[in-house]
Design a protein around this motif. Structure first.
Motif, mmCIF file in Angstrom:
data_model
loop_
_atom_site.group_PDB
_atom_site.id
_atom_site.type_symbol
_atom_site.label_atom_id
_atom_site.label_comp_id
_atom_site.label_asym_id
_atom_site.label_seq_id
_atom_site.Cartn_x
_atom_site.Cartn_y
_atom_site.Cartn_z
ATOM 1 N N HIS A 1 -18.016 36.426 18.221
ATOM 2 C CA HIS A 1 -18.854 37.241 17.563
ATOM 3 C C HIS A 1 -18.173 37.765 16.359
ATOM 4 O O HIS A 1 -18.665 38.612 15.599
ATOM 5 C CB HIS A 1 -19.686 38.137 18.171
ATOM 6 N N GLU A 2 -16.687 37.858 16.220
ATOM 7 C CA GLU A 2 -15.850 38.558 15.186
ATOM 8 C C GLU A 2 -15.350 37.519 14.422
ATOM 9 O O GLU A 2 -14.731 36.477 14.781
ATOM 10 C CB GLU A 2 -14.785 39.241 15.897
ATOM 11 N N CYS B 1 -12.656 38.877 21.269
ATOM 12 C CA CYS B 1 -13.020 40.164 21.583
ATOM 13 C C CYS B 1 -13.073 40.381 23.107
ATOM 14 O O CYS B 1 -13.632 39.528 23.709
ATOM 15 C CB CYS B 1 -14.151 40.483 21.073
ATOM 16 N N GLU C 1 -15.551 43.897 11.360
ATOM 17 C CA GLU C 1 -16.389 44.284 12.505
ATOM 18 C C GLU C 1 -15.824 45.316 13.650
ATOM 19 O O GLU C 1 -16.461 46.340 13.924
ATOM 20 C CB GLU C 1 -17.021 42.968 13.266
ATOM 21 N N SER D 1 -15.208 41.632 24.826
ATOM 22 C CA SER D 1 -16.550 41.543 25.137
ATOM 23 C C SER D 1 -16.929 40.058 25.421
ATOM 24 O O SER D 1 -17.702 39.738 25.987
ATOM 25 C CB SER D 1 -17.641 42.328 24.468
#
Ligand SMILES: [Zn+2]
Length: 480
Positions: free
Chosen positions: A121-122, A98, A219, A100
């Motif tokens: 985080h994904e 991602c 997500e 981010s």
């Protein structure tokens, strides 16, 4: 937090194994019978076996200490022998990069820390082990789950109000807690969400791998859906009155917005733009996407839209383009947040801090704003901020992805937003899935250079230019 990222594989020292053993001191006993000696011998043999079998489990992982901004690959990141209380061990099936993740490494997104942490985080994966004290009785070993990257304590004030995503105490996977760029990792129970009906859909699927490729979008799609749900609650907003939308940013998130609008609000004519021509081409190339891909400079000065979605971290897009292209009384959905380093000037328009509106999901009206130099023309507009997701968004996202998946390989849209794939976390090749770009081979795990935030200086070096890809998917070992 485990910070022994790069230490070599170590076996438990003998004395540690003895601690668990019932009678280690029998060897030194003053009793001198053969029987006791024999028992001691057996227990020593068992202890030796234990030493061999209780080697600390390790996994492949991508970590950062956030000080050098450069991620590091480790093939022996140590886990605890069993998950700590309240944690579940998950075998990662798919993860995605991602932007981010890149922004956190580059320090342009708030929340940077200096400890060694597993990034990402994904992701989705199978539960491999529960801790002894687990309390989430809806979770079982073997369940396919999606990670929710937000973590808040049970007594969090924002959580009690149904908006844990706005908590200032929120911790985030891949920033404050170990993330998904690992083949196996322990996550707090709170962050796990069972993928409802996954078994039923998998049974119908001809290709299990395609199903995983699709569901790793849960997500990001949940975050996209949330923006429209928030808008529907505003008294000034009527989706049926919206005829045209311009999406600023044809990165993965902008394209997810385009697909979501196409599926849920097919009456709306969507245009999408990006300053990067490769991204525009990748978007144009997506089969079945009906959005009109445009060059921003070709939009006339008088072209205006009922709604603007800002799906880029560019300050220019957030504070200028959005306002330029919105119709009088139109709505600007602030989705992405702005790239900002500590000390940068706040993006303030007539007293409205655009970044704060985004981060705290405010809705603000800007009235009679003079947007050209001599303020001859004024217009009013609404800003709606959206940031992250809440758990309910995961359910609706799973549903939408399932419906899309069941359209079949030809018509299914979401998983095609992953235009590039890396097979195995440490794979050196990023494979092009579109035919619009090409495979690129690196002399290191491809994920490392691809975690670098886009830099204009890279634009000509197409190998490290992350704008050559929409979503970059990682298929983890054993689930290719
Ligand atoms: Zn994300």
């Amino acid at each position: 937090m485990n910070s022994r990222a790069s230490s070599p594989l170590v076996f438990l020292p003998r004395h540690l194994s003895y601690e668990d053993h019932r009678s280690p001191k029998q060897r030194f006993s003053r009793w001198n019978s053969y029987e006791i000696q024999l028992k001691a011998m057996i227990s020593n043999i068992l202890a030796d076996k234990l030493i061999i079998f209780s080697a600390i489990p390790t996994t492949k992982a991508v970590t950062s200490d956030f000080q050098s901004s450069v991620p590091v690959f480790s093939d022996q990141f140590e886990l605890t022998t069993n998950p700590l209380a309240g944690y579940c061990r998950v075998k990662t099936v798919r993860s995605q990069i991602c932007n981010s993740d890149r922004r956190v490494l580059a320090g342009t997104k708030k929340g940077g820390v200096s400890q060694a942490i597993v990034l990402g985080h994904e992701g989705i994966g199978f539960i491999a082990q529960l801790s002894n004290t687990h309390t989430r009785h809806d979770l079982q070993v073997g369940d396919l789950v999606v990670l929710g990257p937000h973590f808040v304590e049970a007594n969090d004030h924002c959580l009690k109000n149904g908006v844990p995503n706005l908590s200032c105490e929120m911790k985030h996977l891949g920033i404050h807690m170990n993330g998904v760029f690992a083949d196996e990792m322990d996550f707090p129970e709170y962050t796990l969400n069972k993928i409802t009906n996954s078994n039923e859909i998998i049974k119908k699927a001809t290709n299990r791998s395609e199903y995983y490729d699709q569901m790793v979008f849960i997500e990001p799609l949940a975050c996209v859906q949330r923006g429209y749900k928030l808008l529907q609650k505003q008294p000034y907003f009527n989706i049926n009155a919206i005829e045209t939308i311009l999406i600023l940013g044809a990165g993965p998130m902008g394209v997810i917005h385009a697909v979501h609008i196409q599926k849920k609000y097919p009456h709306i004519k969507v245009s999408i733009t990006d300053i990067d021509s490769t991204r525009r081409n990748l978007t144009k190339n997506l089969p079945n996407l009906q959005a009109n891909v445009v060059e921003i400079d070709t939009l006339g000065d008088n072209t205006q839209f009922d709604m603007i979605v800002v799906a880029t971290s560019s300050r220019e897009a957030n504070v200028h383009s959005a306002i330029k292209f919105i119709k009088h009384n139109g709505v600007i959905l602030l989705f992405s947040g702005i790239d900002m380093k500590n000390g940068d000037v706040r993006p303030v328009i007539n007293g409205i801090d655009i970044e704060t509106v985004h981060r705290y999901e405010h809705s603000v009206q800007l009235i009679n704003y003079g947007f050209n130099l001599d303020a001859q023309i004024t217009k009013s507009m609404y800003f709606m901020g959206t940031s992250g997701y809440v758990k309910d968004d995961f359910e609706t996202s799973i549903q939408e992805l399932h419906e899309d998946f069941m359209l079949g390989s030809e018509l299914c849209l979401y998983r095609r937003i992953a235009t590039s794939v890396i097979n195995k976390l440490d794979g050196n090749v990023v494979h092009d899935l579109t035919g619009a770009f090409r495979d690129v081979t690196f002399d290191m795990p491809a994920i490392i250079p691809l975690l670098k935030l886009f830099d204009e200086n890279d634009a000509n070096d197409s190998d490290v230019n992350v704008h050559n890809h929409l979503k970059i998917l990682i298929r983890h070992e054993n689930y290719l």
